[in-house]
Motif scaffolding. Structure first.
Motif, mmCIF file in Angstrom:
data_model
loop_
_atom_site.group_PDB
_atom_site.id
_atom_site.type_symbol
_atom_site.label_atom_id
_atom_site.label_comp_id
_atom_site.label_asym_id
_atom_site.label_seq_id
_atom_site.Cartn_x
_atom_site.Cartn_y
_atom_site.Cartn_z
ATOM 1 N N ARG A 209 6.591 -7.154 12.014
ATOM 2 C CA ARG A 209 5.427 -7.195 12.905
ATOM 3 C C ARG A 209 4.315 -6.248 12.455
ATOM 4 O O ARG A 209 3.184 -6.346 12.915
ATOM 5 N N TYR A 210 4.655 -5.284 11.605
ATOM 6 C CA TYR A 210 3.685 -4.263 11.201
ATOM 7 C C TYR A 210 3.744 -4.168 9.683
ATOM 8 O O TYR A 210 4.780 -3.878 9.096
ATOM 9 N N LEU A 211 2.601 -4.437 9.039
ATOM 10 C CA LEU A 211 2.503 -4.397 7.578
ATOM 11 C C LEU A 211 1.612 -3.228 7.176
ATOM 12 O O LEU A 211 0.468 -3.118 7.634
ATOM 13 N N VAL A 212 2.129 -2.345 6.317
ATOM 14 C CA VAL A 212 1.388 -1.179 5.818
ATOM 15 C C VAL A 212 1.156 -1.368 4.328
ATOM 16 O O VAL A 212 2.104 -1.533 3.559
ATOM 17 N N LEU A 213 -0.107 -1.351 3.894
ATOM 18 C CA LEU A 213 -0.465 -1.499 2.482
ATOM 19 C C LEU A 213 -1.052 -0.194 1.968
ATOM 20 O O LEU A 213 -1.952 0.378 2.597
ATOM 21 N N TYR B 249 12.306 0.282 9.445
ATOM 22 C CA TYR B 249 11.123 0.536 8.617
ATOM 23 C C TYR B 249 11.573 0.473 7.163
ATOM 24 O O TYR B 249 12.460 1.212 6.744
ATOM 25 N N LEU B 250 10.957 -0.407 6.383
ATOM 26 C CA LEU B 250 11.311 -0.570 4.969
ATOM 27 C C LEU B 250 10.099 -0.254 4.114
ATOM 28 O O LEU B 250 9.062 -0.913 4.222
ATOM 29 N N ARG B 251 10.229 0.766 3.267
ATOM 30 C CA ARG B 251 9.147 1.142 2.359
ATOM 31 C C ARG B 251 9.578 0.826 0.936
ATOM 32 O O ARG B 251 10.634 1.277 0.481
ATOM 33 N N LEU B 252 8.752 0.057 0.220
ATOM 34 C CA LEU B 252 9.038 -0.306 -1.160
ATOM 35 C C LEU B 252 8.089 0.444 -2.081
ATOM 36 O O LEU B 252 6.865 0.362 -1.933
ATOM 37 N N TYR B 253 8.647 1.202 -3.032
ATOM 38 C CA TYR B 253 7.833 1.921 -4.001
ATOM 39 C C TYR B 253 7.082 0.937 -4.897
ATOM 40 O O TYR B 253 7.449 -0.225 -5.017
ATOM 41 N N LEU C 133 7.064 -3.104 7.396
ATOM 42 C CA LEU C 133 7.189 -3.211 5.938
ATOM 43 C C LEU C 133 6.019 -2.489 5.293
ATOM 44 O O LEU C 133 4.862 -2.760 5.611
ATOM 45 N N GLU C 134 6.324 -1.549 4.391
ATOM 46 C CA GLU C 134 5.284 -0.810 3.679
ATOM 47 C C GLU C 134 5.335 -1.164 2.195
ATOM 48 O O GLU C 134 6.388 -1.068 1.561
ATOM 49 N N LEU C 135 4.196 -1.548 1.635
ATOM 50 C CA LEU C 135 4.095 -1.932 0.233
ATOM 51 C C LEU C 135 3.048 -1.080 -0.465
ATOM 52 O O LEU C 135 2.024 -0.732 0.123
ATOM 53 N N SER C 136 3.295 -0.769 -1.725
ATOM 54 C CA SER C 136 2.309 -0.084 -2.559
ATOM 55 C C SER C 136 1.700 -1.119 -3.490
ATOM 56 O O SER C 136 2.398 -1.702 -4.319
#
Length: 447
Positions: free
Chosen positions: A308-312, A259-263, A282-285
């Motif tokens: 496979r899973y994109l969180v915005l 799980y990669l979260r980018l500020y 992948l999580e993006l703000s």
């Protein structure tokens, strides 16, 4: 569901409700001024035998302002509270080093507290370090910030028995880099530490000291690479949250994450293809739109990408609409070749006066239509409509993507199914294999 203030009159209804309500009223107390600290102490001491009103959670702010110092009356109050607060489980103390310097009994009674499960000491110096080595409690969570820039602070703290049961550790202002020979002895002394949050710290020494972590969060940290000849240990984490501009440095330290979260960042950054494409989630703000998002979309859609899973996450102001409009114009078509299985969008309102719920729902609907129509691989689509600093599960919308071509729709599914699928898509079972088993997903109850 009642606030602490609402529980106070409720406590006078009956003896049974008094016991329940009073425990809740005083369960967690925040003291922001020394005057209030003295008043709280006097009230508690007058009722020293009534353990129902003694707090289980306590946050105490130290002196604030230029040249501010602990007042003798406040220090005496702190000593009195720590002496009797045997039920205390959660403690957050600001300015701890100054308090201990004012009166050594602060440190002695703090070290003797027997039931702490979560401790935050802000402003750790040499005297607080001594207290940490003498503490009776073995908390599961700890947060520590340093006041002195010393390269040996981190290694001294790692030797403290107070960390023996800590699973979640937060360190701030530990930016001194200890000599390599000092890191080898305490390295791995606390293998149970699973989550490490670093703020203004030197990252590489902490990775050596806590080699078994599964979750890493960094903020304004130093990423000095090891000295020549020191072998970098390759490691794969379950969760990594990092400033986007530090991605290439994290990659150079041999770190990959499921799980990669980018500020949020207000400038372009180098996406680091190897690190990004190695993640399953992948999580993006989405605070501002830059050309970097187009590069990220291309990485997501690359043949070897594991995402496979994109969180915005979107902080919704009226000014954010141009950002979202630009995203919808460029990104969905770039994601068309991807293997994205699920997208989740969080739309969080920053200011109560703007925009309205209906306006935010319209924004979410347009984003949903753009993504669902452009990405053939999508099977689930989740949405969250929230307020800043609040998480209301009733504002979660869970859906299954159905149909083909231009006739794709999102059919609602029960919340319990959505929650379990959401958790399953972040689980080691899915992240390592990328094979979705719906039966296993609906039975998944792990983290």
């Amino acid at each position: 569901m009642l606030s602490a203030a609402e529980c106070i009159p409720l406590s006078s209804v009956s003896r049974d409700l008094h016991a329940i309500a009073r425990q809740y009223v005083f369960a967690s107390i925040t003291v922001r001024t020394m005057k209030k600290l003295v008043k709280m102490h006097d009230h508690l001491i007058r009722n020293v035998d009534n353990r129902l009103i003694w707090p289980r959670g306590l946050t105490i702010y130290g002196p604030t302002g230029m040249g501010a110092a602990w007042q003798p009356s406040a220090i005496n109050a702190l000593v009195g509270i720590f002496k009797h607060a045997r039920e205390l489980k959660v403690l957050e103390l600001y300015g701890c080093e100054e308090a201990i310097c004012c009166n050594k009994l602060v440190g002695e009674y703090l070290a003797a507290l027997p039931n702490l499960t979560d401790i935050s000491l802000l402003g750790v110096g040499t005297k607080t370090l001594d207290v940490l080595h003498k503490m009776v409690s073995r908390p599961e969570k700890a947060a520590l910030s340093a006041t002195l820039k010393r390269d040996r602070f981190a290694t001294h703290i790692v030797r403290a028995p107070v960390l023996d049961n800590v699973k979640e550790l937060k360190l701030y202002q530990f930016d001194g880099v200890p000599p390599v020979q000092l890191l080898s002895s305490p390295a791995g002394a606390h293998p149970q530490v699973e989550s490490l949050h670093l703020g203004v710290c030197a990252v590489h020494p902490c990775l050596i000291l806590f080699p078994n972590i599964r979750k890493l969060t960094t903020n304004i940290c130093q990423f000095d690479l090891p000295v020549p000849g020191h072998q970098i240990k390759q490691r794969r984490l379950g969760h990594l949250a990092v400033e986007p501009t530090k991605l290439h440095l994290i990659s150079a330290l041999g770190i990959r994450s499921d799980y990669l979260r980018l500020y949020a960042e207000w400038q372009d950054f180098y996406p680091s293809k190897d690190l990004v494409s190695a993640a399953a989630v992948l999580e993006l703000s989405l605070y501002c739109y830059t050309e970097t998002f187009m590069a990220l979309a291309q990485i997501i859609s690359a043949e070897l990408s594991r995402i496979r899973y994109l969180v915005l996450r979107i902080e919704v102001l009226y000014s954010a609409y141009s950002v979202v409009a630009q995203w919808m114009k460029d990104i969905p078509s770039l994601l068309s070749p991807s293997q994205l299985f699920c997208i989740r969008v969080h739309a969080t309102r920053v200011i109560d006066t703007e925009p309205s719920r209906e306006t935010r729902l319209d924004l979410l609907q347009r984003l949903q239509d753009a993504h669902v129509s452009a990405i053939p691989s999508l099977r689930f689509y989740f949405q969250v409509l929230g307020e800043r600093h609040a998480d209301n599960s009733s504002n979660f919308t869970w859906g299954r993507v159905e149909g083909d071509g231009g006739h794709r729709t999102v059919r609602p599914i029960p919340s319990w199914q959505g929650e379990r699928i959401h958790s399953y898509l972040q689980s080691p079972e899915f992240c390592r294999t990328l094979r979705f088993n719906e039966e296993a997903a609906l039975q998944y109850t792990g983290q």
